[in-house]
Enzyme design. Structure first.
Site, PDB file in Angstrom:
ATOM      1  CB  CYS A 146      -0.996  -0.030   1.159  1.00  0.00           C
ATOM      2  SG  CYS A 146      -2.392   1.109   0.900  1.00  0.00           S
ATOM      3  CG  HIS A 162      -3.724  -3.021   3.392  1.00  0.00           C
ATOM      4  ND1 HIS A 162      -2.745  -2.639   4.279  1.00  0.00           N
ATOM      5  CD2 HIS A 162      -4.206  -1.882   2.835  1.00  0.00           C
ATOM      6  CE1 HIS A 162      -2.636  -1.327   4.271  1.00  0.00           C
ATOM      7  NE2 HIS A 162      -3.508  -0.834   3.402  1.00  0.00           N
ATOM      8  CD  GLU A 211      -1.690  -5.766   5.737  1.00  0.00           C
ATOM      9  OE1 GLU A 211      -1.846  -4.564   6.039  1.00  0.00           O
ATOM     10  OE2 GLU A 211      -1.231  -6.136   4.630  1.00  0.00           O
TER      11      GLU A 211
END
Length: 236
Positions: free
Chosen positions: A115, A210, A212
């Site tokens: 990002c 993202h 994660e």
């Protein structure tokens, strides 16, 4: 066996519920994804690169993860004005992240940029950003959408996919590419969602989303962290 040591530059936080001071933090989901991949994540302090040797600090690490965060100051990429939507700008954070991007690539240390991290790499290499993508119908906030991954890229090899479901939270995007960078993924609206540097000395991939957020349940997203740690382990 010793886990590869992965540097994760901290993000400044003005308030934290568990501490009596402002904090330097990283998202737990991000750290857990590195740990699941077999890495040892180490949050590092963003110090002024004008007075600290970033190259020497990074040399002890096996890999670097440049995480998300607030916006880069528009003057960093030559903009004369600042859009009203630009938020959480911090000059020290910017200076450190940009220097980390440059030095990590120079040293050939494996690098995954996420990002804001992608945007920092783009700006570090002379690229520019669109300061705001527009209102709710255009911005990529609080949404999961498909991205198309270019064949033959490190991103495709890492994920094993030509399409991924990306969890996004950004209102800015790449405008002009930095020197040497190539696009590896795009959203349906043309937004650049992935970047690579074909001439990079070490393993390097950047994604605008993202990974994660969903890595704990999506093997395609976890594979990005696995590839970073795998590349870091190869250089030990």
């Amino acid at each position: 066996m010793t886990r590869p040591l992965i540097a994760v530059p901290a993000r400044f936080s003005a308030t934290t519920s568990a501490l009596r001071y402002a904090a330097e933090v990283n998202a737990r989901a991000l750290i857990e994804a590195v740990w699941r991949a077999g890495g040892e994540p180490a949050t590092i302090h963003p110090a002024d690169p004008a007075v600290t040797d970033v190259t020497a600090r990074l040399a002890r690490f096996d890999g670097v993860l440049l995480p998300g965060g607030g916006d880069l100051a528009p003057y960093r990429y030559g903009a004369a004005d600042t859009h009203d939507s630009v938020y959480d700008v911090d000059d020290l954070q910017d200076a450190f992240d940009l220097e980390v991007a440059r030095r990590t690539l120079d040293l050939g240390i494996p690098l995954l940029a996420v990002c804001r991290g992608l945007q920092a790499v783009n700006v570090a290499l002379g690229g520019t950003l669109e300061q705001d993508m527009g209102g709710p119908e255009r911005e990529h906030r609080h949404t999961v959408h498909p991205v198309a991954i270019e064949r033959g890229t490190l991103l495709e090899r890492a994920t094993g996919a030509q399409k991924a479901e990306a969890s996004c939270y950004h209102h800015q995007r790449v405008e002009r590419l930095g020197s040497g960078l190539t696009v590896t993924a795009r959203a349906a609206d043309g937004t650049v969602e992935g970047l690579e540097l074909p001439d990079a000395e070490g393993w390097f991939t950047a994604v605008q989303w993202h990974p994660e957020d969903t890595a704990h349940e999506d093997p395609v997203q976890q594979a990005l962290f696995d590839a970073l740690v795998g590349g870091a382990g190869d250089g030990r």
